[in-house]
Design a protein around this motif. Sequence first.
Motif, short mmCIF file in Angstrom:
data_model
loop_
_atom_site.label_atom_id
_atom_site.label_comp_id
_atom_site.label_asym_id
_atom_site.label_seq_id
_atom_site.Cartn_x
_atom_site.Cartn_y
_atom_site.Cartn_z
N GLN A 199 -2.43 -4.80 8.53
CA GLN A 199 -2.38 -3.38 8.87
C GLN A 199 -1.58 -2.61 7.81
O GLN A 199 -1.99 -1.52 7.39
N ASP B 170 -3.70 -2.41 4.58
CA ASP B 170 -4.75 -1.39 4.71
C ASP B 170 -4.18 0.02 4.57
O ASP B 170 -4.80 0.88 3.95
N GLN B 171 -3.01 0.24 5.13
CA GLN B 171 -2.42 1.58 5.07
C GLN B 171 -2.04 1.97 3.64
O GLN B 171 -2.23 3.11 3.24
N ARG C 231 -3.48 0.72 0.90
CA ARG C 231 -4.75 0.89 0.18
C ARG C 231 -5.35 2.27 0.51
O ARG C 231 -5.83 2.96 -0.38
N TYR C 232 -5.33 2.64 1.78
CA TYR C 232 -5.85 3.94 2.21
C TYR C 232 -5.05 5.08 1.57
O TYR C 232 -5.62 6.05 1.07
N SER D 98 -9.94 -2.04 11.37
CA SER D 98 -9.90 -1.74 9.95
C SER D 98 -8.50 -1.43 9.47
O SER D 98 -8.21 -1.51 8.30
N GLY D 99 -7.62 -1.02 10.40
CA GLY D 99 -6.28 -0.66 10.00
C GLY D 99 -6.16 0.80 9.58
O GLY D 99 -5.08 1.29 9.35
N ILE D 100 -7.28 1.50 9.51
CA ILE D 100 -7.28 2.90 9.15
C ILE D 100 -7.22 3.70 10.44
O ILE D 100 -7.93 3.40 11.39
#
Length: 177
Positions: free
Chosen positions: A21, A24-25, A27-28, A168-170
């Motif tokens: 998580q 992903d954060q 990367r986002y 997805s963690g988004i």
Amino acid sequence: MPESAMIFHIDYKSGRPFYLQLVDQVRYAGASGALRPKDPLPPIRSVAKQLRINRNTVAKAYAELEALSIIQTIIGAGCFLREYDSPLTPQARRKLLIAKIDEAVVTAHQMQADHGVLRALLDERIQFFETKKTGRKKPAANPRASTATASDSAAANAMAAATDAAGSGIPSEVYLD
């Protein structure tokens, strides 16, 4: 040490590992422009304390980000978002993108969404990230994207919700209207 603007959130009920998580954060945040190259990430200990998780979990996330060449660690200074210099060849990047696109096409098919919905959703997501990066809206590249019907929009929202539910963690507000 420079102060980080990055604030992490953990969904304790998602079933997705905490470290992924966090990965992903970051990367986002990099893709959306919320974090810029050379921006610092918060120290491992403060993230662990804020989220009430083991600091080894945060360290694992940072190690994963470093292995993906998303961040770099400077001893005594902290972790920073790297410049966008992919170590992959254009052919390797293309192959990885094709795999991700194929996954989205299969998901759309399984959800009985037609190609127009998928194209419109892709255009919408590209627009979203461009707006986040530049702060201004770009005109839609696909004129058909703006002709989506209400049922197409509902199908796109269902696809987005399913993607978020898959962990997805988004944040879901990124996908849903």
